[in-house]
Design a protein around this motif. Structure first.
Motif, PDB file in Angstrom:
ATOM      1  N   VAL A  76      62.523  41.575   9.076  1.00 21.66           N
ATOM      2  CA  VAL A  76      63.114  40.753  10.140  1.00 21.66           C
ATOM      3  C   VAL A  76      64.402  41.401  10.654  1.00 21.66           C
ATOM      4  O   VAL A  76      64.675  41.373  11.866  1.00 21.66           O
ATOM      5  CB  VAL A  76      63.366  39.307   9.659  1.00 21.66           C
ATOM      6  CG1 VAL A  76      64.085  38.488  10.731  1.00 21.66           C
ATOM      7  CG2 VAL A  76      62.055  38.637   9.277  1.00 21.66           C
ATOM      8  N   LEU A  77      65.183  41.999   9.779  1.00 19.64           N
ATOM      9  CA  LEU A  77      66.388  42.700  10.232  1.00 19.64           C
ATOM     10  C   LEU A  77      66.034  43.872  11.150  1.00 19.64           C
ATOM     11  O   LEU A  77      66.763  44.151  12.112  1.00 19.64           O
ATOM     12  CB  LEU A  77      67.216  43.173   9.037  1.00 19.64           C
ATOM     13  CG  LEU A  77      67.906  42.058   8.239  1.00 19.64           C
ATOM     14  CD1 LEU A  77      68.593  42.626   7.004  1.00 19.64           C
ATOM     15  CD2 LEU A  77      68.889  41.276   9.107  1.00 19.64           C
ATOM     16  N   CYS A  78      64.917  44.535  10.879  1.00 16.62           N
ATOM     17  CA  CYS A  78      64.430  45.584  11.798  1.00 16.62           C
ATOM     18  C   CYS A  78      64.116  44.977  13.165  1.00 16.62           C
ATOM     19  O   CYS A  78      64.446  45.569  14.203  1.00 16.62           O
ATOM     20  CB  CYS A  78      63.192  46.280  11.239  1.00 16.62           C
ATOM     21  SG  CYS A  78      63.511  47.425   9.896  1.00 16.62           S
ATOM     22  N   LEU A  79      63.503  43.809  13.172  1.00 17.86           N
ATOM     23  CA  LEU A  79      63.175  43.138  14.436  1.00 17.86           C
ATOM     24  C   LEU A  79      64.445  42.751  15.194  1.00 17.86           C
ATOM     25  O   LEU A  79      64.520  42.906  16.415  1.00 17.86           O
ATOM     26  CB  LEU A  79      62.299  41.917  14.172  1.00 17.86           C
ATOM     27  CG  LEU A  79      61.814  41.153  15.399  1.00 17.86           C
ATOM     28  CD1 LEU A  79      61.004  42.044  16.332  1.00 17.86           C
ATOM     29  CD2 LEU A  79      61.004  39.941  14.977  1.00 17.86           C
ATOM     30  N   ILE A  80      65.445  42.273  14.476  1.00 16.29           N
ATOM     31  CA  ILE A  80      66.726  41.942  15.121  1.00 16.29           C
ATOM     32  C   ILE A  80      67.341  43.204  15.714  1.00 16.29           C
ATOM     33  O   ILE A  80      67.828  43.208  16.845  1.00 16.29           O
ATOM     34  CB  ILE A  80      67.686  41.269  14.119  1.00 16.29           C
ATOM     35  CG1 ILE A  80      67.178  39.869  13.760  1.00 16.29           C
ATOM     36  CG2 ILE A  80      69.106  41.197  14.682  1.00 16.29           C
ATOM     37  CD1 ILE A  80      67.924  39.200  12.612  1.00 16.29           C
ATOM     38  N   ALA A  81      67.311  44.301  14.961  1.00 23.80           N
ATOM     39  CA  ALA A  81      67.905  45.561  15.425  1.00 23.80           C
ATOM     40  C   ALA A  81      67.183  46.112  16.653  1.00 23.80           C
ATOM     41  O   ALA A  81      67.801  46.775  17.497  1.00 23.80           O
ATOM     42  CB  ALA A  81      67.902  46.584  14.298  1.00 23.80           C
ATOM     43  N   ILE A  82      65.883  45.821  16.770  1.00 23.26           N
ATOM     44  CA  ILE A  82      65.111  46.300  17.922  1.00 23.26           C
ATOM     45  C   ILE A  82      65.703  45.806  19.234  1.00 23.26           C
ATOM     46  O   ILE A  82      65.683  46.526  20.238  1.00 23.26           O
ATOM     47  CB  ILE A  82      63.623  45.887  17.787  1.00 23.26           C
ATOM     48  CG1 ILE A  82      62.936  46.777  16.754  1.00 23.26           C
ATOM     49  CG2 ILE A  82      62.896  45.951  19.124  1.00 23.26           C
ATOM     50  CD1 ILE A  82      61.524  46.337  16.398  1.00 23.26           C
ATOM     51  N   ALA A  83      66.262  44.605  19.233  1.00 27.98           N
ATOM     52  CA  ALA A  83      66.865  44.068  20.460  1.00 27.98           C
ATOM     53  C   ALA A  83      68.032  44.932  20.932  1.00 27.98           C
ATOM     54  O   ALA A  83      68.324  44.996  22.128  1.00 27.98           O
ATOM     55  CB  ALA A  83      67.334  42.635  20.230  1.00 27.98           C
ATOM     56  N   TYR A  84      68.689  45.611  20.018  1.00 26.88           N
ATOM     57  CA  TYR A  84      69.863  46.425  20.349  1.00 26.88           C
ATOM     58  C   TYR A  84      69.547  47.917  20.410  1.00 26.88           C
ATOM     59  O   TYR A  84      70.176  48.658  21.164  1.00 26.88           O
ATOM     60  CB  TYR A  84      70.973  46.166  19.327  1.00 26.88           C
ATOM     61  CG  TYR A  84      71.338  44.705  19.257  1.00 26.88           C
ATOM     62  CD1 TYR A  84      72.134  44.121  20.232  1.00 26.88           C
ATOM     63  CD2 TYR A  84      70.829  43.888  18.246  1.00 26.88           C
ATOM     64  CE1 TYR A  84      72.440  42.766  20.195  1.00 26.88           C
ATOM     65  CE2 TYR A  84      71.142  42.544  18.198  1.00 26.88           C
ATOM     66  CZ  TYR A  84      71.941  41.979  19.175  1.00 26.88           C
ATOM     67  OH  TYR A  84      72.232  40.646  19.141  1.00 26.88           O
ATOM     68  N   TYR A  85      68.590  48.350  19.605  1.00 26.96           N
ATOM     69  CA  TYR A  85      68.210  49.765  19.523  1.00 26.96           C
ATOM     70  C   TYR A  85      66.683  49.888  19.457  1.00 26.96           C
ATOM     71  O   TYR A  85      66.137  50.178  18.397  1.00 26.96           O
ATOM     72  CB  TYR A  85      68.820  50.427  18.272  1.00 26.96           C
ATOM     73  CG  TYR A  85      70.289  50.204  18.120  1.00 26.96           C
ATOM     74  CD1 TYR A  85      71.200  50.912  18.891  1.00 26.96           C
ATOM     75  CD2 TYR A  85      70.770  49.262  17.218  1.00 26.96           C
ATOM     76  CE1 TYR A  85      72.566  50.692  18.759  1.00 26.96           C
ATOM     77  CE2 TYR A  85      72.133  49.042  17.077  1.00 26.96           C
ATOM     78  CZ  TYR A  85      73.012  49.752  17.851  1.00 26.96           C
ATOM     79  OH  TYR A  85      74.358  49.531  17.726  1.00 26.96           O
ATOM     80  N   PRO A  86      65.997  49.647  20.572  1.00 29.03           N
ATOM     81  CA  PRO A  86      64.537  49.711  20.531  1.00 29.03           C
ATOM     82  C   PRO A  86      64.055  51.100  20.089  1.00 29.03           C
ATOM     83  O   PRO A  86      64.451  52.101  20.677  1.00 29.03           O
ATOM     84  CB  PRO A  86      64.111  49.425  21.970  1.00 29.03           C
ATOM     85  CG  PRO A  86      65.307  48.885  22.657  1.00 29.03           C
ATOM     86  CD  PRO A  86      66.504  49.348  21.906  1.00 29.03           C
ATOM     87  N   SER A  87      63.268  51.123  19.035  1.00 29.76           N
ATOM     88  CA  SER A  87      62.711  52.387  18.568  1.00 29.76           C
ATOM     89  C   SER A  87      61.432  52.117  17.795  1.00 29.76           C
ATOM     90  O   SER A  87      61.244  51.031  17.243  1.00 29.76           O
ATOM     91  CB  SER A  87      63.703  53.130  17.677  1.00 29.76           C
ATOM     92  OG  SER A  87      63.760  52.559  16.392  1.00 29.76           O
TER      93      SER A  87
END
Length: 189
Positions: A76-87
């Motif tokens: 889920v933290l990866c999903l949150i980070a995707i909003a800021y750093y899509p990769s």
């Protein structure tokens, strides 16, 4: 304690599931890739359930369930980070972490029901657990949507999932009957 663990685990899952495809598209991923990620998570959940059952038998339920929560939170933290750093790396982290652990705690909870409450009543207890799962799913979906509508992004919605998983994990770690897989003498009377 089992009711709370199931409720918060379900709340966590359903704070993510209904929103994940839209969040990925909003973060710039193609709709087909976002839908494929969702489908892959469903496939991986089957593998995760089987793997968690084997790990639970080998290393014990408490260690295994704790590991599943940590992996879910990481996804889920990866999903949150995707909003800021899509990769794609973060997307794969979300798919693997969240997907593999989706539904994986269910068999552990069912096994604990049979250990804590041998004999009759398992059907009623499991029915109550199913109610906890339904309430958690409804609250997770509703609160996640409400948070997205209120805040305007998915970070708070997915933060709710992290909170739900953390509470679910703490229930297992802090409640003695779940930690030791036995009821105390007073609770059995």
């Amino acid at each position: 304690a089992l009711f709370a663990a199931y409720l918060f685990t379900s709340l966590s899952a359903y704070a993510v599931l209904p929103q994940s495809v839209a969040a990925l598209i909003e973060s710039g991923f193609a709709p087909l890739l976002a839908a494929s990620a969702f489908g892959m998570m469903g496939f991986l959940s089957t593998l995760g359930i089987v793997a968690v059952g084997a790990l639970s038998d080998r290393f014990g339920r408490l260690i295994t369930v704790t590991l599943t929560y940590i992996i879910t939170i990481s996804g889920v933290l990866c999903l949150i980070a995707i909003a800021y750093y899509p990769s794609l790396i973060l997307l794969y982290g979300f798919i693997l972490g969240f997907g593999l652990m989706q539904g994986a705690r269910g068999p552990i909870i069912v096994a604990l029901i049979s250990v804590l409450y041998p004999g009759g009543g398992v059907g009623s207890i499991f029915g109550t657990m199913s109610m906890a799962m339904g309430i958690g799913a409804a609250l997770g979906s509703w609160l996640s949507g409400l948070l997205h509508q209120t805040v305007g992004g998915y970070t708070a919605s997915f933060g709710l999932a992290v909170l739900g998983s953390t509470i679910g994990m703490l229930v297992f770690l802090l409640v003695p009957s779940l930690r030791h897989e036995r009821l105390n003498a007073r609770a059995q009377k």
